[in-house]
Structure formats: C-alpha cells, structure tokens
Design a protein around this motif. Structure first.
Motif, PDB file in Angstrom:
ATOM      1  N   ASN A 154      -0.186   8.926   4.407  1.00 47.33           N
ATOM      2  CA  ASN A 154      -0.318   8.976   5.870  1.00 47.33           C
ATOM      3  C   ASN A 154       0.843   9.702   6.554  1.00 47.33           C
ATOM      4  N   ASN A 156      -0.895   4.792  -0.076  1.00 49.41           N
ATOM      5  CA  ASN A 156      -1.544   5.136   1.196  1.00 49.41           C
ATOM      6  C   ASN A 156      -0.518   5.418   2.294  1.00 49.41           C
ATOM      7  N   ASN A 159       0.830  -1.213   0.000  1.00 51.38           N
ATOM      8  CA  ASN A 159       0.000   0.000   0.000  1.00 51.38           C
ATOM      9  C   ASN A 159       0.865   1.264   0.000  1.00 51.38           C
TER      10      ASN A 159
END
Length: 256
Positions: free
Chosen positions: A66, A62, A59
């Motif tokens: 973050n 993502n 991921n």
C-alpha cells in the motif's frame, strides 16, 4: 604509472577475474541500495500519509504494497538491512583483494628491480628501493579502491542518468553530454601539469628519504663533529621543499 598498470594491476586482475566480477557485483548492489533505494524510500516516507488502518507487525506484506507511511518504514528497514549485509560482503572481498594485490605489487616491484640490476648493474640507494616498494604497495591499493569506490559508480550513474534524460528530454540529454565532454576536455588539458607536479612531489619525497638515509649512515661522524643541530636544520629545510610541492599539487587539484 605505466609499470604499475602493466606489471601489477592488469596481471593481477586477469588472474583473478572471478573475484573481481563478484566484487563489482557487490559494489553495484551496495551503490544502488544506498544511493538510490534508501534515498527514494526516505523520500516516499516523507511524502506519504499515515493510514489509520495500518499497524506495525500486522499484514506486513499488504502494508508494504500500500506504500503508506508504515509501509515505507518497512521498506527503509529492509533496504538498510540488505545494505549492511551486502556492504559487509563487499568489505570482506575488498580486504582480500587489497591485501593480495599489495603483496603482489611488492613482489613484482622487487623482482623487476633485481632483473634490471642483473642486466645493467648500478649502485642503488637503500632508501630508493624502500621508496619504490612502498609506493607500489600503497599505489596499487589506492588505484583499486578509487576505481571501484568512485570511478565505476560515477560511470554507472552517468550512463543511467543519460539514458533517462534521453527518453525524458533530448535537450537536457544534449546539455548533460556537452557538460560532460567539456569537463573531460578540461581535465585532459590539465593532465600534463598534474603529472609534472606529481613527479616533483615524488622526487622531493625520494630526496628526503635519501637525505635521512645518508644522515643515518654518517650518524657516528655527526655525533663526533657535534653537528646534529645543523643536520636537523638541513632535513627540515628539505622537508619544507617537499611540503611546498604537496601544497602546490593540492591547490592545483582543488582549482581543477
């Protein structure tokens, strides 16, 4: 210096506008990535915390969004890769410009010298011509590198910082501008001394070159008269004078 800008720098730049625009673009991009992007990313990494749900190679998008510790590592890697690519491209263009402008400087200097001698002939030392051509050759390179490696990034940074301070704190903005004005005023007030010391250094360098040239022309007589040691001492004495002018200019610039 006037000849260098009017006859070499400005004509070459005006005839190669596109390549200088591209070169300026790469200078800005590498400066922004190297000085701002990577530095800010490293700061973000040091201030971030490890998220147990984040793993390498999973991921990735993502994780980067973050802004966790792993995410900042990805960002640093990406920015470092981009910096290497853009810096490599900048180096290729810079090499092309420096090689071409050096050849252009040499050609223009010789052409200007010959035209002046046609209009008003006078004997010119071979070492004088060599010094003039060599100086224009290297000076054109150094000016281009200084402008694009130091001057333009500094001006860009100053403008960005000034805009930020103007929106953040008017008092800090006024203090920064005042400091900059004082600095520029101080530099301008010392420019005459700097130019004078630069001219003295160049004069001594030229005299040293002429002296060595004269010794070589009279080498046969020097050998027959067995005065090699005294001639070498004469060269060393003049070299010491040149060394003094170099040191004096260096200390002057360091003081400024």
């Amino acid at each position: 210096m006037t000849f260098l800008f009017n006859n070499i720098i400005f004509p070459y730049v005006s005839n190669n506008i596109f390549i200088f625009i591209v070169y300026t673009f790469f200078v800005f991009v590498t400066y922004i990535i190297g000085s701002i992007g990577i530095s800010k990313s490293l700061s973000g990494f040091l201030n971030s915390k490890m998220n147990n749900n984040e793993y390498f190679f999973k991921n990735i998008i993502n994780v980067i969004k973050n802004r966790g510790m792993v995410g900042w590592i990805y960002i640093v890697i990406i920015l470092s890769f981009l910096f290497c690519v853009f810096n490599y491209m900048k180096g290729i263009i810079q090499t092309k410009i420096l090689v071409e402008i050096s050849a252009f400087a040499r050609k223009e200097t010789i052409d200007h010298l010959f035209k002046n001698l046609i209009d008003k002939y006078e004997e010119v030392e071979e070492s004088e011509v060599t010094w003039l051509v060599t100086s224009s050759y290297w000076s054109s390179r150094n000016i281009i590198r200084y402008l694009f490696e130091y001057a333009i990034p500094f001006i860009f940074t100053f403008i960005i910082v000034s805009i930020y301070l103007y929106t953040f704190s008017r008092s800090l903005f006024i203090i920064t501008i005042s400091h900059f004005v004082i600095l520029i005023t101080y530099l301008i007030s010392n420019i005459n001394d700097t130019v004078t010391k630069c001219n003295l250094q160049e004069d001594e360098w030229r005299r040293n070159g002429n002296l060595v040239g004269d010794k070589l022309k009279n080498l046969l007589n020097i050998i027959f008269d067995n005065t090699i040691n005294s001639e070498i001492e004469d060269i060393i004495s003049n070299q010491n004078k040149f060394n003094y002018t170099v040191s004096d200019l260096f200390y002057h610039n360091e003081k400024i």
